[in-house]
Design a protein around this motif. Sequence first.
Motif, short mmCIF file in Angstrom:
data_model
loop_
_atom_site.label_atom_id
_atom_site.label_comp_id
_atom_site.label_asym_id
_atom_site.label_seq_id
_atom_site.Cartn_x
_atom_site.Cartn_y
_atom_site.Cartn_z
N GLY A 217 14.61 29.60 53.90
CA GLY A 217 15.99 29.76 54.34
C GLY A 217 16.80 28.48 54.29
O GLY A 217 18.03 28.51 54.42
N SER A 218 16.17 27.32 54.12
CA SER A 218 16.93 26.08 54.05
C SER A 218 17.61 25.97 52.68
O SER A 218 17.17 26.62 51.73
N VAL A 219 18.68 25.18 52.61
CA VAL A 219 19.40 25.08 51.34
C VAL A 219 19.41 23.66 50.81
O VAL A 219 19.44 22.70 51.57
N THR A 220 19.39 23.55 49.49
CA THR A 220 19.63 22.26 48.85
C THR A 220 20.71 22.49 47.82
O THR A 220 20.91 23.61 47.36
N SER A 221 21.40 21.44 47.48
CA SER A 221 22.40 21.60 46.43
C SER A 221 22.19 20.55 45.36
O SER A 221 21.66 19.47 45.62
N HIS A 222 22.58 20.91 44.15
CA HIS A 222 22.54 19.98 43.03
C HIS A 222 23.97 19.82 42.56
O HIS A 222 24.70 20.80 42.48
N GLY B 476 28.54 13.95 51.39
CA GLY B 476 28.25 15.38 51.44
C GLY B 476 28.38 15.91 50.03
O GLY B 476 28.30 15.16 49.06
N TRP B 477 28.63 17.21 49.90
CA TRP B 477 28.78 17.74 48.54
C TRP B 477 30.21 17.62 48.06
O TRP B 477 30.48 17.79 46.88
N LYS B 478 31.13 17.26 48.97
CA LYS B 478 32.51 17.16 48.53
C LYS B 478 33.24 15.92 49.04
O LYS B 478 34.31 15.59 48.55
N THR B 479 32.69 15.27 50.04
CA THR B 479 33.35 14.08 50.59
C THR B 479 32.35 12.94 50.79
O THR B 479 31.15 13.16 50.88
N SER B 501 23.12 12.61 59.25
CA SER B 501 23.09 13.07 57.87
C SER B 501 22.01 14.14 57.68
O SER B 501 22.25 15.16 57.04
N ARG B 502 20.85 13.90 58.25
CA ARG B 502 19.75 14.85 58.07
C ARG B 502 20.11 16.22 58.62
O ARG B 502 19.93 17.24 57.97
N ALA B 503 20.71 16.22 59.82
CA ALA B 503 21.04 17.49 60.47
C ALA B 503 22.06 18.30 59.67
O ALA B 503 22.15 19.51 59.81
N ARG B 504 22.85 17.62 58.85
CA ARG B 504 23.92 18.31 58.12
C ARG B 504 23.64 18.39 56.61
O ARG B 504 24.51 18.75 55.84
N SER B 505 22.47 17.96 56.22
CA SER B 505 22.11 17.89 54.79
C SER B 505 23.11 17.04 54.01
O SER B 505 23.49 17.37 52.88
N PHE B 506 23.58 15.98 54.65
CA PHE B 506 24.36 14.98 53.91
C PHE B 506 23.39 13.91 53.44
O PHE B 506 22.37 13.67 54.11
N ASP B 507 23.70 13.27 52.34
CA ASP B 507 22.82 12.21 51.86
C ASP B 507 23.29 10.85 52.34
O ASP B 507 24.49 10.58 52.35
N ASN B 523 21.85 16.69 48.38
CA ASN B 523 22.79 17.06 47.32
C ASN B 523 22.34 16.27 46.10
O ASN B 523 22.73 15.13 45.90
N LEU B 524 21.51 16.92 45.31
CA LEU B 524 20.78 16.17 44.30
C LEU B 524 21.64 15.86 43.07
O LEU B 524 22.29 16.74 42.51
N LEU B 525 21.61 14.60 42.70
CA LEU B 525 22.30 14.15 41.49
C LEU B 525 21.25 13.80 40.45
O LEU B 525 20.10 13.57 40.79
N ALA B 526 21.69 13.71 39.20
CA ALA B 526 20.75 13.36 38.14
C ALA B 526 20.10 12.01 38.44
O ALA B 526 18.93 11.77 38.13
#
Lengths: 236, 806
Positions: A217-222, B476-479, B501-507, B523-526
């Motif tokens: 259920g956790s999400v990751t984004s690319h 984040g994914w946008k900011t 950051s961890r709690a919000r999945s920010f890098d 938010n994985l980048l190449a």
Amino acid sequence: MRHLILGTFLYLCCAFPSHGEEFDAKRHKMVEEILADITANDRFTLDPTVQAAMGKVERHRFVPGWLAAFAYLNRPLPIGHGQTISQPTIVALMTDLIKVKAGDKVLEIGTGSGYQAAVLAEIVESVYSIEIIEPLEKEAAERLKSLGYGNVKVKLSDGYYGWPEAAPFDAIVVTAASSHVPPPLIKQLKPGGRMVIPLGAQFMTQYLMLVEKRMDGSVTSHQIAPVAFVPLTGKH
Amino acid sequence: MPVLKPPFFAIGLLSSCLLAYEVLLTRLFSIVLWHHFAYMIISAAMLGFGASGTALALLKEKIAPHIGAVYLIAATSTAFLMPLAFLLAQQVPFNPLELLWDGTQPAKLLAIYLLMMLPFFFGGLCMGLVLWHFGGNAGRIYAFDILGAGAGSLGVIGLLYVMPPHKVLIVLTALSLAAAAVAVIELEMRPKWMAKVFFGLALIVAAMPPGNWMLTHPSTYKDLSQTLNITGMRVIEERSSPLGQITVVESSRIPFRHAPGMSLNAMDEPPPQLAVFVDGNGPAVITRFDGTLAPLAYLDQLTSALPYHVLNEPHSRPHVLVLGAGAGGDVLQALYHGAGKIDAVELDRNIIDLVQRRFSGFAGNLYARPEVHTYEGEARGFVNTHDDRYDLIQVALLDSFGVASAGLYGLSESYLYTVEALQTYLNRLTPGGMLAVTRWLSLPPRDSLKLFATAVAALERAGVSNPAARLAMIRGWKTVTLLVKHSDFTSGEIAAIKEFSRARSFDVAYYPGMRADEANRYNLLAQPYFYEGAVALLGTERQAFLDRYKFSIEPATDDRPYFFHFFKWNAAAELFALREQGGMALLDWSYPLLVATLLQAFVASILLVLAPLAVSRRRRALPTLRVALYFLAIGLAFMFMEIAFIQKFVLFLAHPLYAVAVVLCAFLVFAGVGSWLAERWRGRGSNRNVSLAVVAIATLSVIYLAVLPSVFQGLIHLSDPAKIAISVALIAPLAVCMGIPFPTGMMRLASTAQDAIPWAWAINGFASVVGAVLATLLAIHLGFAAVILLAVLIYGLAGAALKGFA
């Protein structure tokens, strides 16, 4: 005067679409271009099912009549109401990234012309598509129906809450601009499902965001730039 | 028709209308299209002035017997073409976003250019005619011309405060018709009742009720247009000022839910909001607030919430400064996180008023709360003039994502994100306080790394030995949010950054002591571009990294305040080759457009300046190369000086709009005085007058460059009127000298080669356009100080050229 005649001729050429076979040939060429574009980036491949779908959907039926002659150029086109039909390469890439297969159920937020829904419908079992702009929704629903895409359902609604009656989905495509990813959409994504969102201004997709929901259920984004462009060269 | 004396007042009035029209067009095209296209279109339109000189040079024999009638026709055409050209230009289906996709778009842009050139062409024809015919009075004519322009530059700002832009267009049409009536009187034209007819026409136009046909029609791709396409959207308030046209939209069916870059883990839905658009861009939102904080929980899920989690005792109820408070999003965020006192600074009075009065109920009287203090003003100016210390300075995300991601800000000077700005903010922090700046995420990274580089430079300039210990950045994914601390980050604070950051999945992109494997997790980048960039910018090979990076991310400074300029030529070539794959979307647009603007102005100028030479059968009637050089040089140098000094004073006067209006007006008015003096002093010899003026300009410029920064720093605390008075006093002597060369040259031609006057007018007209664009281009690369020094050099050239006049 000569210019006027030439201009009129060119206008007529654009205004009246050429024959079906000609479109087929152009579409075939477009798919080759898309394949070359996407595979030029060594991070990407293009699934044969996506190639087949791109080769089958008649893009010229999804653009305003006066733009039909340009339908198979690999570029975004205006479809009215300040909206665009995406560049074919981006449509192919997005479809490929969500790894859809036969039997899947896909949700689309932002029907637009209906082109992306049609491409998906060639591959998956059912597509649920939501459009927020009334005239676009009507046109797209009629168009998809007349082209025989019976597996696409279109409704006029707020995309934020997704389509709970049909949830969960194997994949979600969000083409409508939004300041954030609506939490209900993530909820409606099956574990293991994928969501793709293009980001950037109209006519200019800067990057694609691919959201993956893990089995827990956790999400990751690319964040994926469609273009093979590295900001740095050499060692540092 | 007998012609007796120059129509001084008619010229003055017409000139003020034309300058006002120019400013108005910037507003109108910013509403209809986007700001930098406004700049492009107006630059092209101004070529109309030069073209009028060319036309006059070619047709002067035919015009000579009917000079009064031609003047009147040209003046009337100017008046009616002002609204007509704009209305027709709006009918051209030009879409800038398709410029790179659609081969017909450049032709449409050209059509807009040609239309918008018309009013300036006819206006320029009036000026050129008068200068040619009354060349001996060039000093006073030019004085009235630029005094009028000075009045116009201030007047239009006033008008834009009291009425919407489309109504100002009507007022300018009426005033231009009145200018034609004044010309009838001054030129003693027959029949005399013509003056009454023109005055009557002016009154009729002024009294005309504005109809729908006059309204602006913004591009369907602007944010506002797109929003209004959705069922249930309704405009509930419109405000207009020279700072922008504000539109407030309410949605009865589909909430706006504006929460830029909210964490993917968040489950919160923002409360109902009203969307606020400025010139159709946006939105910013006014969020419904009833005093309870729970519905604001979504604000804790944005990257900009980071500093509140890092600030700890004694900052648990921090004193926060929000720069660019807008509709109040960051103020609400501060409230949610328990800020003890919040100072909110916003430039546009209208925006404050929306939250404070018009929608105060909806906004929960946010700006009237005891802990919230709002200030109308520019961010830098506020920080410079207030002595308070803050635990947190938040620089809000002011621009809209769409506009930012399309790279449309490259040409805008921004003093918010320069090295000196960051230094100023850091000086206002309490010990342990921090500066937080949030930007949209761009890929590959541009603003975020430029901001990081700017912060490193600011800390180094402040004498911090280890800047790396005071910086942290998350994405984040946008900011992206950057923290710059007044002291080194503690281990507790670093732990807080990681946990937030961890709690919000920010890098985490950077924090002191970060390991490479901690980057790029959610938010994985190449590649971990942000981390790699930050580390490189802190390392010893920073310059090599900056040189190698494919975007320009060198720190912005007050002398080169182009934070949004990321363009590099070699990357552009690569991106162009990748255009089919989406490469063009990564291009910073505004710079190539500036170059295109310069090229088109240059080509048009060359063609039109050479036209009279090519067509003229009696080449001897045309002036020498030295004359051309002289008028070219003074046109270029005047624009260089004016534009560079406006920027130098913007910071001191601390308001982008008033500063430009005041400085421009002062330049024009005192240059007018200089022109008048030039005519009075003509007996002393033109060479001597121009030489003295050039020496004075050079001396003053060099002194100003050396001392203005410290003078401004010392006087920044003074009241606005005092600062305006000081600015005017500083500009006056410089502008007086700058007003001398043009009329002196014209008077010299009047006595030696009168037929060359229209040609000289054309050259000067083109030089002004090329000069304005070139000044910006040079400032991007070399800075404004260099632009001023270059202007001094060019003035020197002009002085030398004048000596060789026949």
